[in-house]
Design a protein around this motif. Structure first.
Motif, PDB file in Angstrom:
ATOM      1  N   ILE A   8     -55.856  43.366  81.119  1.00  0.00           N
ATOM      2  CA  ILE A   8     -54.339  43.212  80.952  1.00  0.00           C
ATOM      3  C   ILE A   8     -54.030  41.673  80.436  1.00  0.00           C
ATOM      4  O   ILE A   8     -54.422  40.697  81.421  1.00  0.00           O
ATOM      5  N   GLY A   9     -53.759  41.484  79.316  1.00  0.00           N
ATOM      6  CA  GLY A   9     -53.786  40.147  78.868  1.00  0.00           C
ATOM      7  C   GLY A   9     -55.237  39.862  77.946  1.00  0.00           C
ATOM      8  O   GLY A   9     -56.177  39.790  78.344  1.00  0.00           O
ATOM      9  N   PHE A  10     -55.068  39.745  76.518  1.00  0.00           N
ATOM     10  CA  PHE A  10     -56.012  39.758  75.702  1.00  0.00           C
ATOM     11  C   PHE A  10     -56.079  38.288  75.129  1.00  0.00           C
ATOM     12  O   PHE A  10     -56.130  38.151  74.053  1.00  0.00           O
ATOM     13  N   GLY A  11     -55.864  37.254  75.858  1.00  0.00           N
ATOM     14  CA  GLY A  11     -56.273  36.043  75.534  1.00  0.00           C
ATOM     15  C   GLY A  11     -57.650  35.561  75.454  1.00  0.00           C
ATOM     16  O   GLY A  11     -58.630  36.099  75.324  1.00  0.00           O
ATOM     17  N   ALA A  18     -64.030  41.244  78.043  1.00  0.00           N
ATOM     18  CA  ALA A  18     -64.317  42.135  76.816  1.00  0.00           C
ATOM     19  C   ALA A  18     -65.842  41.904  76.312  1.00  0.00           C
ATOM     20  O   ALA A  18     -66.464  42.985  76.173  1.00  0.00           O
ATOM     21  N   GLU A  19     -66.012  40.721  76.131  1.00  0.00           N
ATOM     22  CA  GLU A  19     -67.381  40.679  75.522  1.00  0.00           C
ATOM     23  C   GLU A  19     -68.469  40.608  76.373  1.00  0.00           C
ATOM     24  O   GLU A  19     -69.841  40.982  76.147  1.00  0.00           O
ATOM     25  N   ILE A  28     -65.552  48.747  78.892  1.00  0.00           N
ATOM     26  CA  ILE A  28     -64.087  48.559  78.399  1.00  0.00           C
ATOM     27  C   ILE A  28     -63.419  49.622  77.979  1.00  0.00           C
ATOM     28  O   ILE A  28     -63.425  50.157  76.740  1.00  0.00           O
ATOM     29  N   ALA A  29     -62.499  50.199  78.938  1.00  0.00           N
ATOM     30  CA  ALA A  29     -61.832  51.582  78.715  1.00  0.00           C
ATOM     31  C   ALA A  29     -60.411  51.076  77.821  1.00  0.00           C
ATOM     32  O   ALA A  29     -60.049  51.869  77.162  1.00  0.00           O
ATOM     33  N   ALA A  30     -59.834  49.854  78.008  1.00  0.00           N
ATOM     34  CA  ALA A  30     -58.620  49.713  77.237  1.00  0.00           C
ATOM     35  C   ALA A  30     -58.303  48.174  77.406  1.00  0.00           C
ATOM     36  O   ALA A  30     -58.894  47.710  78.227  1.00  0.00           O
ATOM     37  N   VAL A  31     -57.373  47.687  76.628  1.00  0.00           N
ATOM     38  CA  VAL A  31     -56.844  46.397  76.646  1.00  0.00           C
ATOM     39  C   VAL A  31     -55.288  46.498  76.233  1.00  0.00           C
ATOM     40  O   VAL A  31     -54.892  47.566  75.791  1.00  0.00           O
ATOM     41  N   TYR A  47     -61.055  47.931  70.386  1.00  0.00           N
ATOM     42  CA  TYR A  47     -60.695  48.674  71.749  1.00  0.00           C
ATOM     43  C   TYR A  47     -59.587  49.415  71.717  1.00  0.00           C
ATOM     44  O   TYR A  47     -58.603  49.451  70.709  1.00  0.00           O
ATOM     45  N   LYS A  48     -59.394  50.476  72.642  1.00  0.00           N
ATOM     46  CA  LYS A  48     -58.277  51.068  72.747  1.00  0.00           C
ATOM     47  C   LYS A  48     -57.117  50.266  73.359  1.00  0.00           C
ATOM     48  O   LYS A  48     -57.171  49.551  74.198  1.00  0.00           O
TER      49      LYS A  48
END
Length: 348
Positions: A8-11, A18-19, A28-31, A47-48
């Motif tokens: 939650i939060g893709f900064g 994620a990496e 990593i199921a979702a972002v 990513y989903k």
């Protein structure tokens, strides 16, 4: 169970998780992120993607979430995630204060989900060198530890410059630096806390602080951070009665220094030096101080996720306990009180 992580939060830190979390077997199921630019970045990376946290929390495939949102949102997002049945990892600081953390912990306990904070810098090589010296008595009886972090970059960025979002350096790096000291000396009480907190370049939030903690074991801890000191001091200075350790930087340059032979008494004559006539601070004779290399340490930030996996599968206890996170927040609150009053705060 396999960790199926929702970010939650893709900064910056969201992308780091994620990496790197997959190196520990995490899926990593979702972002999700509310900003279009970050959404597009997630799509490009395959990513989903969800546009909101509520949508991600409704995904039954996600069993664990990492909160990499601005600090002021941690409590709200944590409680939502717990009610959705997700295990919760927050970026640091876990909460804005002790009261918020207690509410978050209560929500997670009620929901029966795991809750911890990503204190990744417990796996920093430089700090673990100092901890090894402390644990193994390499320097004898330690009387002072200085943990310093300086930058010449000056201004902070994005939401970190705003008080209402939980900005400032105590909330940013201060959490890490305090946590490292308490992790290094588990069970050692803090007798008192004194703090000087300043706004050098920023109007709303702190960008310089010095926190002095008198520990029950006799060690005085100095923690100093500045975003605008232009000639950096060593990352660590640790002094005991059997030696001194200097760790200059995160690359772990430095040495342990010892006396080649302990002088039984000072020279009978006064020596003329640049400081004037002195005995105590005359130059040490050749061979009087010898150097040793720093201890070897192997470490990996991703061990955090390996530990979470072990916890969720009943193989280990969490290495970052909420009681420890709570104590760090309590130290931060005492530091703010000290800075406001100009007085040392009796702590434990």
């Amino acid at each position: 169970m396999k960790i199926k992580l929702g970010i939650i939060g893709f900064g910056g830190m969201g992308k780091w998780h994620a990496e790197n979390a997959p190196r520990a077997g995490v899926e990593i199921a979702a972002v999700c992120d509310i900003e279009e630019e970050k959404q597009q970045d997630a799509i490009k990376k395959g990513y989903k993607l969800y546009a909101t946290a509520d949508e991600l929390l409704a995904d039954k495939e996600v069993n664990t979430v990492i909160l990499t949102v601005p600090n002021y949102l941690h409590k709200e997002m944590c409680i939502k995630a717990a009610k959705a049945g997700k295990n919760v990892i927050t970026e640091k600081p876990a909460a804005m204060n002790v009261q918020e953390l207690d509410e978050m912990e209560a929500a997670c306990k009620e929901a029966g989900v795991f809750f911890t904070a990503h204190q990744n810098r417990r796996w920093d090589r430089d700090m673990l060198m100092v901890k090894k010296a402390y644990d193994e008595n390499m320097l004898g009886n330690i009387f002072t530890i200085e943990s310093k972090l300086h930058s010449g970059n000056g201004y902070m960025h994005e939401w970190h410059i705003y008080k209402k979002y939980g900005g400032g350096m105590i909330y940013d790096w201060g959490v890490h630096l305090i946590d490292q000291i308490l992790f290094m000396m588990p069970g050692v009480k803090i007798k008192s806390i004194y703090a000087d907190i300043q706004n050098v370049l920023h109007e709303e939030v702190d960008d310089y602080f010095k926190i002095i903690m008198k520990m029950e074991n006799g060690i005085t801890v100095h923690i100093e951070l500045s975003t605008y000191i232009l000639e950096y001091q060593p990352r660590w200075l640790v002094a005991g009665d059997k030696g001194t350790m200097i760790v200059k930087n995160f690359a772990c340059d430095g040495n342990i220094y010892r006396t080649g032979k302990m002088l039984e008494k000072l020279p009978p004559q006064i020596t003329e030096t640049e400081a004037g006539p002195t005995r105590q601070f005359a130059p040490v004779a050749p061979g009087g101080i010898v150097t040793e290399p720093l201890p070897e340490i192997q470490t990996d930030w991703v061990d955090f996720y390996r530990n979470v996996d072990d916890v969720l599968n009943g193989r280990a206890e969490s290495k970052i306990k909420i009681s420890e996170v709570r104590r760090v927040l309590a130290v931060m609150e005492a530091a703010w009180k000290s800075a406001e009053t100009g007085e040392a705060i009796l702590f434990e």
